[in-house]
Motif scaffolding. Structure first.
Motif, PDB file in Angstrom:
ATOM      1  N   LEU A  22      26.549  31.753 123.689  1.00 14.58           N
ATOM      2  CA  LEU A  22      27.231  30.454 123.717  1.00 14.58           C
ATOM      3  C   LEU A  22      26.883  29.679 124.988  1.00 14.58           C
ATOM      4  O   LEU A  22      27.396  28.586 125.222  1.00 14.58           O
TER       5      LEU A  22
ATOM      6  N   PHE B 238      30.035  30.755 112.182  1.00 13.08           N
ATOM      7  CA  PHE B 238      30.386  29.343 111.952  1.00 13.08           C
ATOM      8  C   PHE B 238      29.511  28.401 112.774  1.00 13.08           C
ATOM      9  O   PHE B 238      29.457  27.207 112.517  1.00 13.08           O
ATOM     10  N   ASN B 239      28.880  28.952 113.797  1.00  5.97           N
ATOM     11  CA  ASN B 239      28.117  28.097 114.714  1.00  5.97           C
ATOM     12  C   ASN B 239      26.691  27.898 114.227  1.00  5.97           C
ATOM     13  O   ASN B 239      26.164  28.687 113.458  1.00  5.97           O
TER      14      ASN B 239
ATOM     15  N   GLY C  70      18.828  27.413 121.200  1.00 11.07           N
ATOM     16  CA  GLY C  70      20.155  27.919 121.534  1.00 11.07           C
ATOM     17  C   GLY C  70      21.226  27.344 120.629  1.00 11.07           C
ATOM     18  O   GLY C  70      20.952  26.846 119.546  1.00 11.07           O
ATOM     19  N   VAL C  71      22.475  27.424 121.130  1.00 11.90           N
ATOM     20  CA  VAL C  71      23.606  26.978 120.318  1.00 11.90           C
ATOM     21  C   VAL C  71      23.616  25.449 120.223  1.00 11.90           C
ATOM     22  O   VAL C  71      23.190  24.751 121.154  1.00 11.90           O
ATOM     23  N   GLN C  72      24.037  24.966 119.060  1.00 11.98           N
ATOM     24  CA  GLN C  72      24.189  23.507 118.879  1.00 11.98           C
ATOM     25  C   GLN C  72      25.638  23.260 118.484  1.00 11.98           C
ATOM     26  O   GLN C  72      26.003  23.502 117.332  1.00 11.98           O
ATOM     27  N   PHE C  73      26.436  22.826 119.421  1.00  9.59           N
ATOM     28  CA  PHE C  73      27.831  22.556 119.054  1.00  9.59           C
ATOM     29  C   PHE C  73      27.907  21.292 118.205  1.00  9.59           C
ATOM     30  O   PHE C  73      27.354  20.264 118.569  1.00  9.59           O
ATOM     31  N   ARG C  74      28.599  21.408 117.075  1.00 14.50           N
ATOM     32  CA  ARG C  74      28.765  20.245 116.197  1.00 14.50           C
ATOM     33  C   ARG C  74      30.122  19.583 116.410  1.00 14.50           C
ATOM     34  O   ARG C  74      30.378  18.490 115.979  1.00 14.50           O
ATOM     35  N   TYR C  75      31.015  20.313 117.077  1.00 14.00           N
ATOM     36  CA  TYR C  75      32.324  19.760 117.440  1.00 14.00           C
ATOM     37  C   TYR C  75      32.432  19.648 118.964  1.00 14.00           C
ATOM     38  O   TYR C  75      32.614  18.578 119.504  1.00 14.00           O
ATOM     39  N   GLY C  76      32.341  20.807 119.618  1.00 17.63           N
ATOM     40  CA  GLY C  76      32.363  20.814 121.097  1.00 17.63           C
ATOM     41  C   GLY C  76      33.714  20.508 121.677  1.00 17.63           C
ATOM     42  O   GLY C  76      33.820  19.865 122.701  1.00 17.63           O
TER      43      GLY C  76
END
Lengths: 95, 433
Positions: A64, A12-13, A89-95
């Motif tokens: 993560l 999902f990430n 790296g990871v890109q949080f869209r919600y965080g």
């Protein structure tokens, strides 16, 4: 709600994987001397696994970037830890 | 090397960094914020809830424009067991009055908004850049940062680079993080229609709910669970002392799935779609883990400085981060007036924090981390005890009823808890929390 595998969850990430540089590397010599291996349980992405030969494997692609492994690792020098290079790296869209 | 010298370089565009940048830019100082994420907020996550008071100081009524999710009007603390749960629920209309008290937030959007506020005030924000090291002069004084091939100069560097703060370590202000001083947080963001969330949590309009859990959700390990309602998502997760996970040999990645499918939790999230899985470290050692907060040419703020409070019924980090960012900025402004960026000059930062809620609250709750580490019954025995007592209280099967006192005494005995243990834990708890 059904339980999700770690692969499903990481799926999902959004990750922008740095193919040229691993931000975390393992020193297998030092790692081998550790009997506890807390990273196997503590890594939220379950990226630390033992292969059939009992050797630690690590895949930085799904990281993560929490830093749990560097904190729980009891063998100094077993884990070389850094953040991924900028933009990777990871890109949080919600965080 | 670029010839330009900034008044201040801030590493990290989280709440601490952006609050500092905004304060400095408004005072007319030249500020550069360096953020490793593609955008501000793209590396950050929270449980999460923001207590409004600190941000309110620099952006009055920020909720009118900020991408906050819901204002929290309902607080629930829950002890959870394999078969049930015991909750204390508090809902108050006082939280519906301005100035609002706290908001649920999602950090990707929220941090980007706050960074934009700093940018609009005149700060330069460079994203997608990882700072690799501190730049020092011949005397070893910090005079800037190194990012890849680039060196950038500043009178003062503010390290707001998060809980893992490699810069605080490189500055010699802190050693390695201890696994008992930090907790690992994992979270799933679950999407649900707005109306469904409001119906399930008995909320209307902009109202939101916050819930903390202790017990089965961590299988008795030191830590707890959380659930926050956002506009059209629910944030659900666990925070467990990092050192305790390895010892328990239980995978935190599995525990969160167990938690979500607990019979009393499942109905809250059923039908939802997981849209993100994230993890983060939380500095939970309180006052006892705080490093030195400044040295020649450097200040550290927010999670990098370990400024988090966890009392078990309340978790605070962002309000401390924002205030520390403001205080760091005020220190830099004062240092510029004197043109003195030495350690002595920057000690003003410590004074500001000491006289504020940041250090006062950390001082008040300084024994909370040790209390929770030592009182393992909180995570195991007490939730089950409460479940058993209430089960007996509410259950009728035609067997002879028992008065409350002998029933409770019987349950205590069954769980091997003496009145002495109970009183001792109670007094310790009341003193620490």
């Amino acid at each position: 709600m059904k339980k999700l595998s770690i692969e499903e969850r990481l799926g999902f990430n959004k990750f922008n994987v740095d193919d040229d540089e691993a931000h975390i590397t393992i020193n297998k010599e030092i790692c081998r001397t550790c009997t506890e291996k807390p990273c196997l349980y503590a890594c939220p992405a379950l990226l630390y696994n033992l292969n059939e030969a009992g050797e630690m494997t690590f895949d930085y692609a799904g990281c993560l970037e929490c830093g749990t492994c560097r904190v729980v690792c009891q063998k100094q020098g077993a884990i070389q830890w850094n953040y991924p290079r900028g933009i990777f790296g990871v890109q949080f869209r919600y965080g | 090397m670029s010839e330009e010298r900034f008044d201040c370089i801030i590493v990290g565009a989280g709440p601490a960094g952006s609050a500092a940048a905004l304060t400095l830019a408004r005072a007319g100082l030249e500020v550069l914020v360096i953020e490793r994420g593609l955008q501000a907020g793209s590396k950050n996550m929270t449980g999460g809830r923001l207590y409004a008071h600190a941000l309110q100081k620099i952006i009055p009524n920020f909720w009118e424009e900020a991408p906050v999710e819901r204002r929290v009007v309902k607080e629930t603390i829950t002890m959870i067991t394999p078969s049930g749960s015991v909750s204390l629920d508090y809902k108050s209309q006082r939280y519906n009055q301005e100035p609002y008290h706290s908001f649920t937030v999602l950090r990707a959007q929220f941090d980007q908004w706050l960074a934009t506020k700093a940018e609009e005030a005149g700060a330069v924000i460079a994203t997608g850049v990882r700072v690799d090291d501190l730049l020092r002069d011949d005397q070893g004084k910090i005079i800037g940062v190194i990012a890849g091939e680039d060196q950038m100069l500043a009178n003062v560097v503010i390290a707001a680079d998060g809980v893992n703060s490699l810069l605080a370590q490189k500055a010699g202000l802190r050693g390695e993080l201890k696994d008992i001083h930090v907790a690992t947080g994992v979270k799933e963001v679950i999407e649900l229609p707005r109306q469904v969330i409001e119906d399930r949590f008995q909320l209307t309009g902009e109202e939101g709910a916050a819930q903390l859990f202790v017990g089965r959700c961590t299988q008795g390990i030191q830590g707890g669970g959380f659930l926050y309602t956002n506009k059209n998502t629910i944030s659900i997760g666990l925070v467990i002392t990092s050192g305790a996970i390895g010892k328990s040999k239980i995978k935190i990645a599995d525990l969160i799935e167990e938690f979500k499918t607990h019979p009393n939790i499942a109905p809250l999230v059923t039908g939802g779609k997981v849209v993100e899985y994230s993890a983060h470290l939380v500095p939970e050692g309180g006052l006892n883990m705080l490093p030195a907060l400044y040295t020649d040419g450097l200040l550290i703020a927010g999670d990098a400085a370990g400024l988090v409070l966890n009392t078990g019924y309340m978790v605070r980090g962002m309000d401390l981060a924002i205030y520390s960012g403001i205080a760091a900025a005020q220190t830099v402004i004062k240092a510029k007036e004197k043109e003195d960026y030495s350690k002595t000059s920057l000690s003003h930062y410590q004074e500001l924090l000491k006289n504020s809620f940041v250090m006062k609250d950390l001082e008040t709750y300084k024994n909370a981390p040790a209390f929770m580490e030592q009182t393992t019954r909180i995570f195991t025995t007490y939730p089950q005890l409460a479940d058993n007592i209430l089960y007996k209280l509410f259950t009728v099967y035609g067997t002879p009823a028992q008065h409350l006192l002998p029933m409770v005494m019987g349950e205590l005995k069954k769980n091997n808890i003496s009145i002495f243990d109970l009183v001792k834990d109670g007094i310790k708890g009341v003193r620490a929390l």
